[in-house]
Design an enzyme around this catalytic site. Structure first.
Site, PDB file in Angstrom:
ATOM      1  N   TYR A 121      21.223   6.444  20.998  1.00 59.59           N
ATOM      2  CA  TYR A 121      20.477   7.683  21.225  1.00 59.59           C
ATOM      3  C   TYR A 121      19.514   7.929  20.057  1.00 59.59           C
ATOM      4  CZ  TYR A 121      24.372   8.533  24.431  1.00 59.59           C
ATOM      5  OH  TYR A 121      25.312   8.418  25.423  1.00 59.59           O
ATOM      6  N   GLN A 178      16.721  16.239  27.897  1.00 61.43           N
ATOM      7  CA  GLN A 178      17.816  15.742  28.731  1.00 61.43           C
ATOM      8  C   GLN A 178      18.426  14.487  28.100  1.00 61.43           C
ATOM      9  OE1 GLN A 178      18.932  17.632  31.050  1.00 61.43           O
ATOM     10  NE2 GLN A 178      20.582  16.341  31.826  1.00 61.43           N
ATOM     11  N   LEU A 179      19.702  14.610  27.821  1.00 62.68           N
ATOM     12  CA  LEU A 179      20.412  13.535  27.126  1.00 62.68           C
ATOM     13  C   LEU A 179      20.212  12.193  27.833  1.00 62.68           C
ATOM     14  CD1 LEU A 179      22.434  12.991  24.765  1.00 62.68           C
ATOM     15  CD2 LEU A 179      24.240  13.098  26.510  1.00 62.68           C
ATOM     16  N   HIS A 180      19.710  11.225  27.081  1.00 63.39           N
ATOM     17  CA  HIS A 180      19.518   9.893  27.670  1.00 63.39           C
ATOM     18  C   HIS A 180      19.879   8.814  26.668  1.00 63.39           C
ATOM     19  CE1 HIS A 180      15.652  11.203  25.884  1.00 63.39           C
ATOM     20  NE2 HIS A 180      15.464   9.924  25.587  1.00 63.39           N
ATOM     21  N   LEU A 181      20.544   7.794  27.198  1.00 62.96           N
ATOM     22  CA  LEU A 181      20.966   6.655  26.384  1.00 62.96           C
ATOM     23  C   LEU A 181      19.949   5.527  26.554  1.00 62.96           C
ATOM     24  CD1 LEU A 181      23.286   5.054  24.814  1.00 62.96           C
ATOM     25  CD2 LEU A 181      24.071   4.344  27.085  1.00 62.96           C
TER      26      LEU A 181
END
Length: 622
Positions: free
Chosen positions: A509, A517-520
């Site tokens: 991350y 928006q949480l993104h890997l």
DNA sequence: GTTCTAGAAC
DNA sequence: GTTCTAGAAC
């Protein structure tokens, strides 16, 4: 311990340095010198001995320095600033009290005592700390193995130093020689004194140029190497010593810069961060310089042609000092060590093995707090030191300007997201509207290609959970989600590895993402992409700004939140190859290097599953 | 995140 | 002259 009878009388113009191994030695040495005449206490725990007839004074300078393995210096790195060597310091620092000490005993002619006093005062009064004084240590060029005449060489050194010293601002030059009885050092000292060259900006130093910090307490950012034309290790003298001390990475880094060197020329080589000269001594650059050769048994002998010889020696010092000025300029532009320090975790600060690096970074930080005038402050760095997870929740211009879109203020972090930063959020909230972009849709996550991939394979595992804008929003209750995201990312990496087993992936991350928006990120380590265009792109995947998924999961498990060291300077720090850690001046050069670099990945990346590789890939082959 | 571009660096 | 960076705007 020195006995009085062992104290030879100092000739005017000469200096003597005596290393003492403990406090008793220091006291006994002072006593022994006291016997020659009364000692005066100078500032900062130094003593001076006055002998008005001979105009000789002695200055005994204590410098608080642990006599342990060099790697342990970091534990009292601040105290090294207390050195009476001409490094400015924090006079109140007492961190090394009670540790073993060494003392430096310096005897000098009256002019030089002024210098000693200045040095001592500098350590108390200077309003900048030691690490901020950019320093070049250089040996006398051509006077050793190349047998250049000392008188002529000393004239040229002083002439060139005088020419450059005014351009130095907050920097200094130090002529170094191993030998106490160095003829060139005493000639230069005398001539520099005669010309009234500022002793804070130029002085001489007796010591091993490869151990100036660990043995002499003198921190030098750059050291010059009296090189050979092939730029190869070996031979003897300074060249062999510097290459041996710097380790093999200097040879590699040198090769990248130049294949050979003409007499009179210099080449600046940034030291790879794994070099002991960098980690132990705090040296960031080696400047190879080739001087004229008067030795018929060495290549390109000038056959005693001193007209040519002097001209080449002048050129050599000009190249050397110009190279140093270029390093200074880059330092002024970006205090790179600041970002390096902030890349390390708070616990690293207590790690003694960091030695001079922490010494530097601490002082760099100090200057940023205390003295805006010394370094041009990077706007990006303002107010971002050691910010915590909570701190980054504050609105920041980093996230784009407020647009009036009400969704930008949603979510627990309440930060402003520009309209352009909402794309992933919209996809996560309404995947059915973006089917054509999605590689996979699962219950809690969707997978898509990064719109601007920074490597051959670069995809995003996007959480659908509303309210998780970034890593700072992630807590214990999201552990299962993080593990799902990791598992999905891993599955895709393995799918790609099945197609091409030579690929390597990293999952992680961004500490502070640009997109909401949480993104890997699942990204292949070739970084072969036209979309990788600038420092920020590179550093966002190759500094501590990139948080490995495995580490984040561990932190959530253990502490319920992820450690986020927010430092925008991480994104503008020097460009280093992610494999061999060599430094490169710009993105195009870095990219051409990484396209061919076959060095194994650093151990830290190979550990704990941070890198995802094909099961049978044999890294010993690369 | 990208694009554009002024000006620094080479 | 060209290349490259970095800040502003979106």
């Amino acid at each position: 311990m020195l006995q009085k009878k062992e104290l030879p009388k100092l000739n005017e113009g000469f200096a003597r340095i005596v290393f003492c191994h403990n406090e008793n030695d220091v006291e006994a040495t002072i006593k022994a010198y006291s016997a020659l005449g009364p000692l005066d206490t100078l500032s900062n725990g130094c003593f001076g001995q006055k002998n008005p007839d001979a105009k000789i004074q002695l200055g005994i300078m204590k410098f608080l320095k642990k006599v342990e393995a060099p790697s342990s210096l970091g534990s009292c790195s601040d105290s090294v600033q207390d050195s009476a060597c001409p490094q400015a310091s924090n006079a109140n620092n007492t961190c090394c009290k009670g540790t073993t000490k060494q003392s430096l005993l310096l005897g000098a002619a009256s002019k030089e005592v002024k210098e000693s006093e200045d040095m001592a005062k500098g350590s108390v009064d200077a309003d900048v700390s030691a690490g901020d004084i950019t320093t070049l240590a250089f040996p006398s060029i051509s006077t050793a193995d190349f047998q250049f005449n000392n008188e002529k060489a000393s004239d040229i050194i002083v002439e060139k130093v005088e020419e450059f010293v005014n351009k130095l601002e907050n920097a200094r030059l130090v002529l170094v020689d191993l030998s106490h009885g160095s003829k060139i050092l005493s000639l230069v000292r005398a001539k520099a004194a005669k010309r009234n060259i500022d002793s804070k900006k130029f002085f001489t130093f007796v010591g091993d140029i490869t151990r100036l910090y660990s043995q002499g307490g003198l921190h030098c950012n750059a050291i010059a190497n009296a090189s050979n034309w092939r730029l190869k290790p070996g031979g003897g003298g300074v060249n062999a010593a510097i290459f041996a001390a710097a380790g093999p990475s200097l040879e590699t880094a040198t090769k990248e810069r130049a294949k050979s060197l003409l007499p009179g020329h210099a080449v600046v080589v940034p030291l790879p961060s794994d070099s002991p000269l960098y980690t132990r001594e705090g040296v960031s650059h080696v400047i190879h310089v080739l001087g004229p050769n008067m030795n018929p048994q060495r290549p390109n002998s000038l056959n005693n042609d001193y007209t040519k010889g002097c001209s080449i020696l002048r050129e050599a010092y000009t190249s050397l000092f110009t190279g140093f000025l270029s390093i200074m300029r880059s330092r002024l532009k970006l205090p790179r060590r600041i970002s390096e320090k902030l890349e390390s975790s708070p616990s690293d600060l207590k790690d003694p093995s960091h030695g001079p690096r922490n010494h530097l970074t601490n002082s760099d930080q100090k200057i940023k707090r205390d003295d805006d005038s010394v370094y041009e402050r990077s706007k990006k760095c303002k107010g971002t030191h050691n910010e915590t997870v909570a701190d980054i929740s504050a609105p920041s211009s980093t996230y784009g300007k407020v647009t009036g879109d009400k969704s930008k203020l949603e979510g627990p972090t309440s930060k402003s997201w520009g309209s352009w930063a909402q794309a992933l959020y919209h996809i996560a909230m309404h995947p059915e509207k973006h089917k054509e972009k999605l590689l996979e849709v699962l219950d809690a996550v969707v997978v898509l290609n990064d719109l601007y991939p920074k490597a051959c394979k670069h995809l995003l595992v996007l959480a659908q959970h509303e309210g998780l804008d970034c890593l700072a929003d992630v807590h214990q209750e999201h552990l299962q989600l993080l593990m799902t995201m990791h598992a999905v990312g891993l599955k895709w990496a393995e799918k790609f590895l099945h197609e091409d087993s030579s690929m390597v992936f990293r999952l992680g991350y961004h500490s502070v993402p640009s997109m909401r928006q949480l993104h890997l990120h699942v990204i292949s380590q070739d970084f072969n992409s036209n979309h990788l265009k600038n420092k920020k792109h590179w550093n966002s995947f190759n500094t501590a700004f990139f948080r490995d998924s495995v580490d984040v999961i561990e932190e959530i498990k253990n502490h319920g939140k992820a450690t986020i060291k927010v430092e925008d300077c991480q994104l503008s720090m020097e460009l280093r190859c992610h494999r061999c850690r060599s430094a490169h001046p710009n993105i195009p050069r870095l990219k051409s290097h990484i396209s061919i670099c076959q060095a194994p990945f650093p151990h830290a990346l190979l550990e704990n599953g941070r890198l995802v590789l094909a099961p049978k890939h044999n890294w010993s082959d690369t």
